[in-house]
Design an enzyme around this catalytic site. Structure first.
Site, short mmCIF file in Angstrom:
data_model
loop_
_atom_site.label_atom_id
_atom_site.label_comp_id
_atom_site.label_asym_id
_atom_site.label_seq_id
_atom_site.Cartn_x
_atom_site.Cartn_y
_atom_site.Cartn_z
N ASP A 185 27.64 -36.30 2.21
CA ASP A 185 26.31 -36.21 1.60
C ASP A 185 25.53 -34.97 2.05
O ASP A 185 24.32 -34.93 1.93
CB ASP A 185 25.51 -37.47 1.93
N HIS A 245 26.81 -35.75 6.57
CA HIS A 245 27.81 -36.61 7.22
C HIS A 245 29.20 -36.42 6.63
O HIS A 245 29.33 -35.94 5.50
CB HIS A 245 27.38 -38.07 7.08
N SER A 259 23.58 -40.62 13.52
CA SER A 259 24.22 -41.10 12.28
C SER A 259 25.74 -41.00 12.32
O SER A 259 26.41 -41.70 11.56
CB SER A 259 23.70 -40.30 11.09
#
Ligand SMILES: *[C@@H]1O[C@H](CO)[C@@H](O)[C@H](O)[C@H]1NC(C)=O
Ligand SMILES: *[C@@H]1O[C@H](CO)[C@@H](O)[C@H](O)[C@H]1NC(C)=O
Ligand SMILES: *[C@@H]1O[C@H](CO)[C@@H](O)[C@H](O)[C@H]1NC(C)=O
Length: 385
Positions: free
Chosen positions: A347, A350, A39
């Site tokens: 979040d 990240h 990610s």
């Protein structure tokens, strides 16, 4: 009388040295970027396959969901921008993709080693690094078949020669570490499988080299012990927290992984004589930002911006973009985050766009690279002189 004329040998040496110097101080003119990762550099892969990252992801820059787990751009976006290349389309994204200057094989939740659990069970993506390699391999072959058909394919797919004039970028390994912890393994057990993880990493780099890849830019893994999702989920006892408030044991494992990754990259330099491999110490940059946030104009380094509840404003059950009931009213998680431009964590898992930009600005010039080569010169095996 003896004259001191420069010998043929000396002249040859001087010419050779200046050729090496001259070459290594020029920009590389990368034609494409092929990215592999999780990610930290996913620009739409997991979203394409398993559902779009919901609003408010993307709000600061794309003004809507853009396949990224972030309010805006990732490091890979800033890297593309700085090399004068468009943002990378995710290989898995069937709609609106343009691969003329590269492709992104990263998906959120990816590991280097394939996991023995589904995404639903464990949260780890089935698109592990070996799968990303299969996809690249197929992309390479099929893009050339279709490019020959001309028309729009020619505009959307890279040229054959661009595969060796591309930058191959990596940001992966963080999830291999957390995977063991989430299976309740001890730190010793996690450390014990790191050699296997890095063997699999080396294998993929060698495959890419076999397909013509020559320039490799490899990020090490960040201080995972400073991230809310790790601190919230794994029990942290007093004495395991460092001065920055991060969980020491997990950062120590990350640093151990990085030491071994650096060794793996050194071994690859021996095994792949024509490759330029740059190892980038992203860990140190992220840790500096988190531990000295105030100094750099950031606030609450250990709290999620887009989150809900708890010590870290993070709730595993209801993440960023989810819905919670507050006083009987349904509320979107993330709305209370007023100013992501001064927050580091987006979040709970990240980084914010602002943090990504800050990190990019420090790694781009080679200050944290081994060898100390700037991004735009990462096709060279030696630092500029
Ligand atoms: C998955 O299971 C196989 C077979 O038992 C094993 O070799 C492999 O190491 C396992 N993978 C992980 C990530 O644990
Ligand atoms: C794909 O991107 C390239 C580079 O940005 C651009 O020149 C080209 O027109 C694009 N092709 C299409 C069909 O949009
Ligand atoms: C890990 O331990 C916790 C607490 O004992 C337990 O709830 C959880 O099911 C365990 N997870 C796994 C994958 O064994």
């Amino acid at each position: 009388m003896k004259t001191h004329r420069p010998s043929f040998f000396t002249i040859t040496l001087v010419v050779l040295l200046s050729a090496v110097r001259g070459e290594s101080s020029t920009d590389c003119d990368f034609r494409a970027i092929f990215n592999f990762g999780d990610s930290n550099s996913d620009t739409g892969g997991l979203s394409a396959a398993f559902g779009q990252a919901p609003p408010p992801h993307g709000e600061s820059f794309f003004h809507g969901p853009a396949g990224r787990y972030c309010d805006g751009r990732l490091k890979i976006d800033f890297m593309a921008e700085s090399l004068g290349l468009p943002y990378l389309s995710a290989y898995l994204d069937a709609v609106g993709s343009n691969f003329s200057h590269g492709a992104n094989f990263a998906t959120a939740g990816s590991t280097i080693r394939p996991q023995n659990s589904t995404l639903h069970q464990s949260g780890f993506s089935p698109i592990s690094l070996n799968v990303q390699w299969y996809q690249f391999n197929d992309f390479h072959r099929r893009s050339q078949i279709f490019r020959k058909q001309g028309a729009v394919f020619k505009q959307l797919l890279p040229k054959a020669e661009d595969f060796s004039r591309a930058l191959y970028t990596f940001d992966i390994g963080q999830n291999d570490l957390t995977a063991g912890y989430f299976l309740n393994m001890s730190t010793d057990e996690v450390r014990a499988y790191i050699p296997d993880v890095l063997d699999q990493f080396k294998t993929v780099v060698k495959y890419l080299y076999g397909q013509g890849g020559r320039s490799f830019w490899i990020h090490n893994t960040g201080p995972v012990g400073c991230l809310p999702y790790v601190m919230d989920r794994l029990l942290i006892t007093a004495g395991q927290v460092d001065r920055a408030g991060c969980a020491n044991p997990f950062n120590e494992v990350a640093q151990h992984f990085n030491k071994k990754l650096k060794e793996a990259v050194a071994q690859l330099r021996v095994d792949l004589p024509h490759a330029a491999l740059t190892y980038v110490d992203v860990y140190s940059v992220k840790y500096t930002l988190i531990s000295r946030a105030k100094q750099f104009g950031f606030v609450h380094p250990l709290r999620a911006c887009c989150g809900h509840g708890g010590k870290y404003n993070y709730n595993k059950q209801v993440g960023c973009g989810g819905k919670v009931k507050i006083n009987g009213k349904e509320v979107l998680v993330g709305k209370p985050c007023q100013d992501p431009s001064v927050m580091i964590n987006w979040d709970g898992v990240h980084y914010t766009q602002a943090a990504n930009k800050w990190v990019f600005d420090r790694i781009a010039d080679g200050s944290f690279s081994d060898p100390p080569i700037p991004l735009r010169m990462a096709c060279h095996r030696h630092p500029p002189s």
